[in-house]
Write a protein that holds these residues in place. Structure first.
Motif, PDB file in Angstrom:
ATOM      1  N   MET A   1       0.827  -1.201   0.000  1.00 44.29           N
ATOM      2  CA  MET A   1       0.000   0.000   0.000  1.00 44.29           C
ATOM      3  C   MET A   1       0.867   1.258   0.000  1.00 44.29           C
ATOM      4  O   MET A   1       0.560   2.233  -0.684  1.00 44.29           O
ATOM      5  N   ALA A   2       1.951   1.239   0.769  1.00 39.23           N
ATOM      6  CA  ALA A   2       2.844   2.399   0.832  1.00 39.23           C
ATOM      7  C   ALA A   2       3.485   2.660  -0.525  1.00 39.23           C
ATOM      8  O   ALA A   2       3.582   3.808  -0.977  1.00 39.23           O
ATOM      9  N   LYS A   3       3.928   1.599  -1.171  1.00 35.14           N
ATOM     10  CA  LYS A   3       4.593   1.750  -2.467  1.00 35.14           C
ATOM     11  C   LYS A   3       3.628   2.290  -3.526  1.00 35.14           C
ATOM     12  O   LYS A   3       4.014   3.084  -4.394  1.00 35.14           O
ATOM     13  N   LYS A   4       2.372   1.887  -3.478  1.00 35.36           N
ATOM     14  CA  LYS A   4       1.395   2.364  -4.442  1.00 35.36           C
ATOM     15  C   LYS A   4       1.190   3.876  -4.321  1.00 35.36           C
ATOM     16  O   LYS A   4       0.831   4.542  -5.283  1.00 35.36           O
ATOM     17  N   LYS A   5       1.422   4.384  -3.107  1.00 36.16           N
ATOM     18  CA  LYS A   5       1.288   5.824  -2.881  1.00 36.16           C
ATOM     19  C   LYS A   5       2.649   6.522  -2.927  1.00 36.16           C
ATOM     20  O   LYS A   5       2.799   7.643  -2.455  1.00 36.16           O
ATOM     21  N   HIS A   6       3.652   5.794  -3.450  1.00 35.61           N
ATOM     22  CA  HIS A   6       5.002   6.333  -3.643  1.00 35.61           C
ATOM     23  C   HIS A   6       5.642   6.804  -2.332  1.00 35.61           C
ATOM     24  O   HIS A   6       6.342   7.807  -2.295  1.00 35.61           O
ATOM     25  N   CYS A   7       5.372   6.057  -1.262  1.00 34.71           N
ATOM     26  CA  CYS A   7       5.974   6.364   0.045  1.00 34.71           C
ATOM     27  C   CYS A   7       7.243   5.536   0.231  1.00 34.71           C
ATOM     28  O   CYS A   7       7.323   4.379  -0.216  1.00 34.71           O
ATOM     29  N   LYS A   8       8.214   6.095   0.917  1.00 35.72           N
ATOM     30  CA  LYS A   8       9.405   5.358   1.293  1.00 35.72           C
ATOM     31  C   LYS A   8       9.048   4.359   2.390  1.00 35.72           C
ATOM     32  O   LYS A   8       8.193   4.623   3.238  1.00 35.72           O
ATOM     33  N   VAL A   9       9.715   3.206   2.382  1.00 33.56           N
ATOM     34  CA  VAL A   9       9.433   2.156   3.361  1.00 33.56           C
ATOM     35  C   VAL A   9      10.732   1.704   4.030  1.00 33.56           C
ATOM     36  O   VAL A   9      11.702   1.347   3.348  1.00 33.56           O
ATOM     37  N   ILE A  10      10.742   1.744   5.344  1.00 35.23           N
ATOM     38  CA  ILE A  10      11.865   1.210   6.121  1.00 35.23           C
ATOM     39  C   ILE A  10      11.349   0.057   6.972  1.00 35.23           C
ATOM     40  O   ILE A  10      10.367   0.205   7.706  1.00 35.23           O
ATOM     41  N   LEU A  11      12.010  -1.087   6.872  1.00 42.13           N
ATOM     42  CA  LEU A  11      11.685  -2.235   7.711  1.00 42.13           C
ATOM     43  C   LEU A  11      12.697  -2.305   8.855  1.00 42.13           C
ATOM     44  O   LEU A  11      13.905  -2.352   8.614  1.00 42.13           O
ATOM     45  N   HIS A  12      12.179  -2.305  10.081  1.00 46.34           N
ATOM     46  CA  HIS A  12      13.061  -2.408  11.252  1.00 46.34           C
ATOM     47  C   HIS A  12      13.004  -3.842  11.761  1.00 46.34           C
ATOM     48  O   HIS A  12      11.989  -4.281  12.294  1.00 46.34           O
ATOM     49  N   HIS A  13      14.086  -4.576  11.585  1.00 44.68           N
ATOM     50  CA  HIS A  13      14.132  -5.990  11.972  1.00 44.68           C
ATOM     51  C   HIS A  13      14.560  -6.090  13.438  1.00 44.68           C
ATOM     52  O   HIS A  13      15.734  -6.267  13.748  1.00 44.68           O
ATOM     53  N   HIS A  14      13.586  -5.966  14.315  1.00 42.48           N
ATOM     54  CA  HIS A  14      13.881  -5.905  15.750  1.00 42.48           C
ATOM     55  C   HIS A  14      13.872  -7.291  16.407  1.00 42.48           C
ATOM     56  O   HIS A  14      14.576  -7.534  17.372  1.00 42.48           O
ATOM     57  N   GLY A  15      13.059  -8.190  15.877  1.00 38.21           N
ATOM     58  CA  GLY A  15      12.874  -9.490  16.519  1.00 38.21           C
ATOM     59  C   GLY A  15      14.136 -10.343  16.532  1.00 38.21           C
ATOM     60  O   GLY A  15      14.839 -10.452  15.529  1.00 38.21           O
ATOM     61  N   ALA A  16      14.401 -10.948  17.689  1.00 35.59           N
ATOM     62  CA  ALA A  16      15.605 -11.758  17.840  1.00 35.59           C
ATOM     63  C   ALA A  16      15.536 -13.063  17.049  1.00 35.59           C
ATOM     64  O   ALA A  16      16.559 -13.658  16.732  1.00 35.59           O
ATOM     65  N   GLU A  17      14.316 -13.508  16.717  1.00 32.62           N
ATOM     66  CA  GLU A  17      14.161 -14.829  16.119  1.00 32.62           C
ATOM     67  C   GLU A  17      13.749 -14.770  14.636  1.00 32.62           C
ATOM     68  O   GLU A  17      13.211 -15.727  14.100  1.00 32.62           O
ATOM     69  N   PHE A  18      14.032 -13.638  13.979  1.00 33.31           N
ATOM     70  CA  PHE A  18      13.638 -13.508  12.574  1.00 33.31           C
ATOM     71  C   PHE A  18      14.331 -14.549  11.695  1.00 33.31           C
ATOM     72  O   PHE A  18      13.707 -15.154  10.821  1.00 33.31           O
ATOM     73  N   LEU A  19      15.645 -14.748  11.900  1.00 29.88           N
ATOM     74  CA  LEU A  19      16.376 -15.693  11.053  1.00 29.88           C
ATOM     75  C   LEU A  19      15.863 -17.120  11.252  1.00 29.88           C
ATOM     76  O   LEU A  19      15.776 -17.896  10.299  1.00 29.88           O
ATOM     77  N   ASP A  20      15.506 -17.468  12.492  1.00 30.90           N
ATOM     78  CA  ASP A  20      14.914 -18.786  12.746  1.00 30.90           C
ATOM     79  C   ASP A  20      13.569 -18.901  12.032  1.00 30.90           C
ATOM     80  O   ASP A  20      13.237 -19.953  11.464  1.00 30.90           O
ATOM     81  N   PHE A  21      12.798 -17.808  12.078  1.00 28.10           N
ATOM     82  CA  PHE A  21      11.500 -17.777  11.391  1.00 28.10           C
ATOM     83  C   PHE A  21      11.691 -17.986   9.889  1.00 28.10           C
ATOM     84  O   PHE A  21      10.966 -18.766   9.256  1.00 28.10           O
ATOM     85  N   TYR A  22      12.690 -17.316   9.325  1.00 30.90           N
ATOM     86  CA  TYR A  22      12.950 -17.437   7.891  1.00 30.90           C
ATOM     87  C   TYR A  22      13.348 -18.867   7.536  1.00 30.90           C
ATOM     88  O   TYR A  22      12.817 -19.453   6.583  1.00 30.90           O
ATOM     89  N   GLN A  23      14.290 -19.424   8.279  1.00 32.28           N
ATOM     90  CA  GLN A  23      14.769 -20.776   7.987  1.00 32.28           C
ATOM     91  C   GLN A  23      13.667 -21.822   8.115  1.00 32.28           C
ATOM     92  O   GLN A  23      13.672 -22.843   7.425  1.00 32.28           O
ATOM     93  N   GLY A  24      12.703 -21.573   8.992  1.00 31.45           N
ATOM     94  CA  GLY A  24      11.616 -22.523   9.193  1.00 31.45           C
ATOM     95  C   GLY A  24      10.447 -22.327   8.248  1.00 31.45           C
ATOM     96  O   GLY A  24       9.460 -23.061   8.314  1.00 31.45           O
ATOM     97  N   SER A  25      10.554 -21.353   7.343  1.00 31.40           N
ATOM     98  CA  SER A  25       9.461 -21.066   6.406  1.00 31.40           C
ATOM     99  C   SER A  25       9.560 -21.937   5.154  1.00 31.40           C
ATOM    100  O   SER A  25      10.632 -22.451   4.811  1.00 31.40           O
ATOM    101  N   SER A  26       8.443 -22.061   4.472  1.00 33.55           N
ATOM    102  CA  SER A  26       8.422 -22.805   3.206  1.00 33.55           C
ATOM    103  C   SER A  26       9.185 -22.012   2.146  1.00 33.55           C
ATOM    104  O   SER A  26       9.444 -20.816   2.301  1.00 33.55           O
ATOM    105  N   ASP A  27       9.524 -22.665   1.047  1.00 39.06           N
ATOM    106  CA  ASP A  27      10.239 -21.985  -0.041  1.00 39.06           C
ATOM    107  C   ASP A  27       9.426 -20.815  -0.578  1.00 39.06           C
ATOM    108  O   ASP A  27       9.979 -19.757  -0.910  1.00 39.06           O
ATOM    109  N   LYS A  28       8.115 -21.002  -0.656  1.00 38.31           N
ATOM    110  CA  LYS A  28       7.253 -19.933  -1.164  1.00 38.31           C
ATOM    111  C   LYS A  28       7.268 -18.730  -0.226  1.00 38.31           C
ATOM    112  O   LYS A  28       7.339 -17.577  -0.665  1.00 38.31           O
TER     113      LYS A  28
END
Length: 207
Positions: A1-28
């Motif tokens: 939605m932000a991109k459609k309105k030409h807004c800048k987007v910053i993602l703040h990766h604060h969670g300690a377990e993001f990499l574990d979440f990524y590795q445990g996700s499906s390929d899709k």
């Protein structure tokens, strides 16, 4: 939605377990995560160590480090008469609470009678209470449970060292907050912690 309105987007990766979440996700789902990271104008992580890891995850993504910050008192309020250890944060396996309890048990006979440990946070309170009873170290526990306001301030005034035995982190606010008050930290050599605590100079790091 932000991109459609030409807004800048910053993602703040604060969670300690993001990499574990990524590795445990499906390929899709992994593909979708990488796409979102690429589409963001900037991905902020909590540690310099994480920058190349995230860039490897999504090579076309913009990644930079931005440390957490806290407000520090104008004067060092550390008390040389302090006789207590304190742990701030969620009481859980990830934060190393149970490793700390086992350490207290091992050190019990070698500590002066007035040394206490404050376990300040929410989380697995009942399980922590059961472990304290099983290890017979209740006489070493000065506080158990959540604190804020004046109670928290008073506990920190009595704290000679903050202990955080985490096994998975980003950049713990508790370490920054206590360092800001002049309190030495004992913590683990993971994530951004070694970028903040200089072992033997501004604190102590353990494996």
């Amino acid at each position: 939605m932000a991109k459609k309105k030409h807004c800048k987007v910053i993602l703040h990766h604060h969670g300690a377990e993001f990499l574990d979440f990524y590795q445990g996700s499906s390929d899709k789902k992994k593909q979708k995560i990488r796409r979102i990271m690429r589409e963001a104008d900037l991905n902020l992580v909590l540690s310099r160590r994480l920058v190349p890891i995230y860039r490897q995850l999504a090579p076309a993504a913009e990644v930079a480090c931005l440390y957490n910050v806290v407000a520090a008192p104008a004067q060092n309020r550390y008390s040389l008469d302090a006789r207590e250890f304190t742990m701030l944060g969620r009481l859980s396996e990830r934060k190393g609470t149970f490793a700390l309890l086992e350490t207290i048990r091992q050190l019990d006979s070698r500590l002066a009678p007035d040394i206490r440990f404050n376990l300040c946070g929410d989380g697995d309170i009942d399980l922590v209470r059961e472990r304290i009873e099983a290890l017979k170290i209740g006489h070493r526990i000065g506080h158990l449970g959540w604190v804020d306001g004046k109670t928290k301030d008073e506990i920190l005034r009595r704290t000679m060292a903050h202990v955080l035995f985490s096994n998975n982190e980003g950049l713990p606010m508790a370490i920054l907050e206590t360092m800001g008050r002049g309190i030495v930290n004992v913590s683990t050599r993971i994530a951004a912690i070694p970028e903040v605590i200089m072992d033997g100079e501004t604190g102590f790091l353990v494996e």
